[in-house]
Design an enzyme around this catalytic site. Structure first.
Site, PDB file in Angstrom:
ATOM      1  N   ASP A  94      81.553  41.579  71.153  1.00 26.78           N
ATOM      2  CA  ASP A  94      81.308  40.194  70.751  1.00 26.78           C
ATOM      3  C   ASP A  94      80.756  39.420  71.960  1.00 26.78           C
ATOM      4  OD1 ASP A  94      81.337  37.855  69.285  1.00 26.78           O
ATOM      5  OD2 ASP A  94      83.476  37.476  69.602  1.00 26.78           O
ATOM      6  N   GLU A  95      79.973  38.374  71.698  1.00 25.24           N
ATOM      7  CA  GLU A  95      79.432  37.505  72.756  1.00 25.24           C
ATOM      8  C   GLU A  95      78.730  38.331  73.844  1.00 25.24           C
ATOM      9  OE1 GLU A  95      79.377  34.452  72.238  1.00 25.24           O
ATOM     10  OE2 GLU A  95      81.181  33.716  71.269  1.00 25.24           O
TER      11      GLU A  95
ATOM     12  N   GLN B 263      72.998  31.040  73.776  1.00 23.98           N
ATOM     13  CA  GLN B 263      74.316  30.561  74.184  1.00 23.98           C
ATOM     14  C   GLN B 263      74.817  31.276  75.442  1.00 23.98           C
ATOM     15  OE1 GLN B 263      77.173  29.453  70.934  1.00 23.98           O
ATOM     16  NE2 GLN B 263      75.754  30.596  69.644  1.00 23.98           N
TER      17      GLN B 263
ATOM     18  N   LYS C  54      79.084  35.332  62.932  1.00 27.85           N
ATOM     19  CA  LYS C  54      79.157  36.583  63.692  1.00 27.85           C
ATOM     20  C   LYS C  54      80.528  37.232  63.588  1.00 27.85           C
ATOM     21  CE  LYS C  54      80.273  34.574  68.210  1.00 27.85           C
ATOM     22  NZ  LYS C  54      81.633  35.091  68.282  1.00 27.85           N
ATOM     23  N   THR C  55      81.608  36.420  63.598  1.00 29.17           N
ATOM     24  CA  THR C  55      82.948  37.000  63.484  1.00 29.17           C
ATOM     25  C   THR C  55      83.129  37.644  62.112  1.00 29.17           C
ATOM     26  OG1 THR C  55      83.796  35.291  64.970  1.00 29.17           O
ATOM     27  CG2 THR C  55      85.414  36.539  63.712  1.00 29.17           C
TER      28      THR C  55
ATOM     29  N   ARG D  57      78.321  22.558  68.505  1.00 29.65           N
ATOM     30  CA  ARG D  57      79.765  22.539  68.237  1.00 29.65           C
ATOM     31  C   ARG D  57      80.072  21.617  67.057  1.00 29.65           C
ATOM     32  NH1 ARG D  57      80.493  26.802  69.300  1.00 29.65           N
ATOM     33  NH2 ARG D  57      78.238  26.783  69.580  1.00 29.65           N
TER      34      ARG D  57
END
Length: 725
Positions: A217-218, A248, A31-32, A599
């Site tokens: 973002d997020e 998430q 995503k980044t 993670r």
């Protein structure tokens, strides 16, 4: 455009333009990369000028990474980009606009400690018992109200009983005191821009024109104020791109609303949606296991992640007797990974649901001499001595900040007691003056002698450095102030090791200010204070030190590690008891499990205990978590573990339970100074010192590269070897 670095779906999302864009980005799906490439694409294609782009995220760490990667894609050319956290972008806006609401631009930002300190004063003033309503409870209640846009007036109207009416009254008093102190709390940083936009439409239009493309973002973590902030900015042009993963969304307890992302297409008409399903972080076994759990949720967008790195290893499943054996099992698995796969300590993270679980882990790690770092402990900027120096700086910038004033008026001790401060407060209220201004003439309060001298001296010290704010840079001012206020000398003359450490911390603060000045030559003390106040635990975490990372699952979001251990997987602990009969809470616990598992890049270990000490000394039976039961058995490998310690739960005469510990391995070498030994993690070393014998023997060993360790023989499993030569 570096299209070769993007897969087809990523490239389509980057090039989508002219309408709202929703990108569902599964864990580890880049995503980044998409966000930074989209920023670069908009600029390179001439669609939007860089100064008209706003990108917001949730941590300074993520914002820094986004900015660095975007600038790199642009060839490191000098461009003006507005990239930051919701709080930092809002704080920047408010410095320019908050005068419209009756505050000045040098307002203070109160953290939770400051809020609690202010609420204690309010409770005393209102004669409300702290046993009836604690300051911490009130702070959390007010924060939740603000995150759901409930004002004091609305809280009062909704109150159904005396307790709720009292809370509403305290909420109102708290807001009034904040304004008197020219201060905002973290939640106000999000609310005040909305208040300005609603009351001053011309200001909103100006920022809509300034920020012609909004990237978020997020997005799944946004609360109502954050949703309204970006929605209002985008409503005139519709140029908004949000990236997030509903699987998430784990922050409902602080107001995050998963419906913001799930209903995006309803709220923003003509929106286009893209789903990033290619995962570049974890193995397929990890992804399949995580998906098999979160798939049981109803409120989610269906997606299947595909690993770019192949199948990978099965998840390790370890059953232990209790929390101590659980910690021993983690260390055992960690040792094997280091020995067989040449791992480093920094490759491991141990995640848990509650902070209380870290105690048993820390005990075992310390005992075995394994270096670790806890994320979420006392932050550097939260240490008392650091808060004291920052209190001076806050008061110099904003003399209305009575919380900062109360903190430092008698530090270092100058003979100004609480009764004297209370007398000053009463005089200020009677005179309708600021508390700080009252200190100039103590005689008006019938304060004489040394106390009067101390008050006047303190007043003159603060006034002196207020006059130097624009003459000295931040580093010079902080250094001179700490010296003249007597802070350094206070710790220097103290004899305890703790005081020496505190002095070192103050010196380190000066280094921090100096580094800030080098990076921000035009910035001053107000900007430094703002940056410090908006730091989070993750912003200060880094993996350069070779240590195992211990943290809660919430703190782990946004990070990744080769190996992840998830401890405490029992129903009632993870998921928590209060979620077992609440479908919405249980879904969030599932998402938290999904976050924890994803993670890991290469291997996950899941651990549970058949009994665990909770809420004091009582041992409770543990039932394996339903999340483990939701994972297909073929994805897990059961790993047996037997501790060198045998623990048995026995009943006491009073009917309580306790654990009787005995040792199942009783043979120990009696080592000698000069012996060479081998340790499973540290390798070969030489004993340089020892004390005791048998089970109680302790040894000091120097390992390769000069690494020195003090170890307890009964836990260290040292093997005596011949000379390595």
């Amino acid at each position: 455009m570096s299209a070769m670095k993007l897969n087809d779906t990523q490239r389509q999302a980057v090039e989508a333009n002219g309408y709202p864009v929703l990108i569902f980005a599964g864990a580890g799906s880049g995503k980044t990369r998409v966000l930074t490439h989209k920023i670069a694409y908009l600029i390179k294609e001439g669609i939007v000028a860089p100064e008209h782009i706003l990108a917001v995220t949730f941590t300074n760490k993520a914002a820094r990474e986004m900015k660095e990667r975007a600038l790199k894609l642009l060839g490191n050319q000098t461009v003006s980009l507005s990239i930051g956290t919701f709080h930092s972008i809002s704080a920047r806006l408010l410095r320019k606009e908050i005068h419209r609401l009756g505050f000045t631009s040098d307002y203070a930002i109160y953290d939770v400690q400051d809020q609690v300190a202010l609420l204690k004063i309010i409770l005393d003033t209102k004669n409300v018992s702290k046993d009836y309503l604690s300051p911490q409870t009130i702070q959390r209640t007010i924060s939740l109200c603000k995150n759901t846009l409930i004002t004091p007036e609305m809280a009062e109207r909704k109150a159904k009983n005396i307790r709720e009416r009292t809370l509403a009254e305290l909420y109102e008093a708290y807001q009034q005191e904040l304004k008197r102190n020219n201060a905002l709390d973290f939640d106000d940083l999000l609310l005040k821009p909305l208040e300005i936009f609603d009351n001053f439409p011309s200001v909103l239009k100006r920022y809509q024109k300034q920020w012609q493309y909004i990237l978020v973002d997020e997005y799944q973590d946004t609360n109502r104020p954050q949703f309204l902030f970006v929605s209002k900015l985008a409503e005139s042009h519709g140029q908004i791109c949000v990236v997030g993963d509903d699987d998430q969304s784990i922050y409902s307890w602080r107001g995050a609303d998963i419906q913001n992302i799930l209903n995006f297409e309803k709220i923003f008409s003509k929106a286009q949606t893209f789903t990033l399903a290619q995962n570049y972080r974890s193995t397929q076994e990890i992804l399949t296991a995580a998906s098999s759990v979160v798939r049981n949720n109803v409120n989610r967008q269906d997606k299947e992640l595909v690993a770019a790195s192949g199948k990978g290893e099965l998840l390790g499943l370890i059953e232990t007797n209790d929390e101590q054996e659980e910690a021993d099992a983690i260390i055992s698995a960690l040792r094997k990974e280091i020995k067989l796969n040449k791992r480093s300590f920094r490759d491991f993270a141990v995640l848990y649901r509650t902070n209380a679980q870290s105690r048993a882990l820390e005990d075992s790690f310390r005992r075995m001499g394994i270096p670790y770092n806890i994320v979420g402990g006392i932050r550097f900027y939260d240490r008392k001595e650091i808060k004291d120096v920052l209190g001076y700086l806050k008061l110099i910038v904003n003399p209305q900040d009575t919380i900062a004033l109360r903190r430092v008026i008698n530090f270092p001790p100058r003979g100004i007691g609480l009764k004297t401060v209370d007398k000053c407060v009463r005089q200020a209220e009677e005179a309708g003056s600021e508390l700080f201004d009252i200190l100039e003439d103590p005689s008006k309060m019938q304060i004489r002698g040394k106390q009067a001298e101390s008050l006047k001296g303190f007043y003159e010290l603060i006034q002196k450095y207020r006059s130097l704010l624009n003459k000295l840079d931040a580093a010079e001012l902080t250094s001179a102030l700490a010296e003249e206020a007597g802070v350094l000398n206070y710790f220097k003359t103290a004899d305890t090791p703790e005081d020496h450490e505190r002095r070192d911390n103050v010196l380190e603060l000066m280094n921090s200010v100096e580094s800030f000045v080098k990076l921000n030559p035009e910035a001053g003390i107000p900007q430094f204070l703002e940056e410090v106040s908006l730091l989070t635990d993750i912003d200060t975490w880094e993996d350069k030190n070779n240590r195992v990372t211990l943290m809660t699952l919430h703190a782990a979001k946004g990070l990744e590690f080769p190996i992840v251990f998830i401890a405490g997987l029992e129903d009632g602990l993870f998921p928590l008891y209060n979620a077992l009969n609440d479908p919405n809470r249980l879904e969030e616990e599932r998402r938290l499990f999904y976050v924890g598992v994803t993670r890991a890049r290469q291997r996950v270990y899941l651990l549970y205990a058949t009994q665990r000490r909770r809420m004091g000394a009582e041992y409770n039976p543990g039932l394996v978590s339903r999340f483990i039961r939701e994972i297909p058995e073929e994805l897990m490998e059961r790993i047996s573990f037997t501790s060198a310690l045998t623990r048995k739960v026995v009943s006491t005469k009073l009917g309580a339970t306790k654990v009787k510990v005995s040792r199942s391995i009783t043979d120990f070498d009696d080592f000698q100074v000069g012996d060479y030994v081998e340790h499973a993690i540290f390798g070969i070393g030489k004993i340089m010192a020892l004390s005791g014998s048998g089970e109680n023997q302790r040894v000091g060993v120097v390992f390769k590269d000069g690494l020195k360790k003090k170890l307890i023989v009964k836990y260290a499993n040292l093997k005596k070897i011949q000379s390595p030569n």
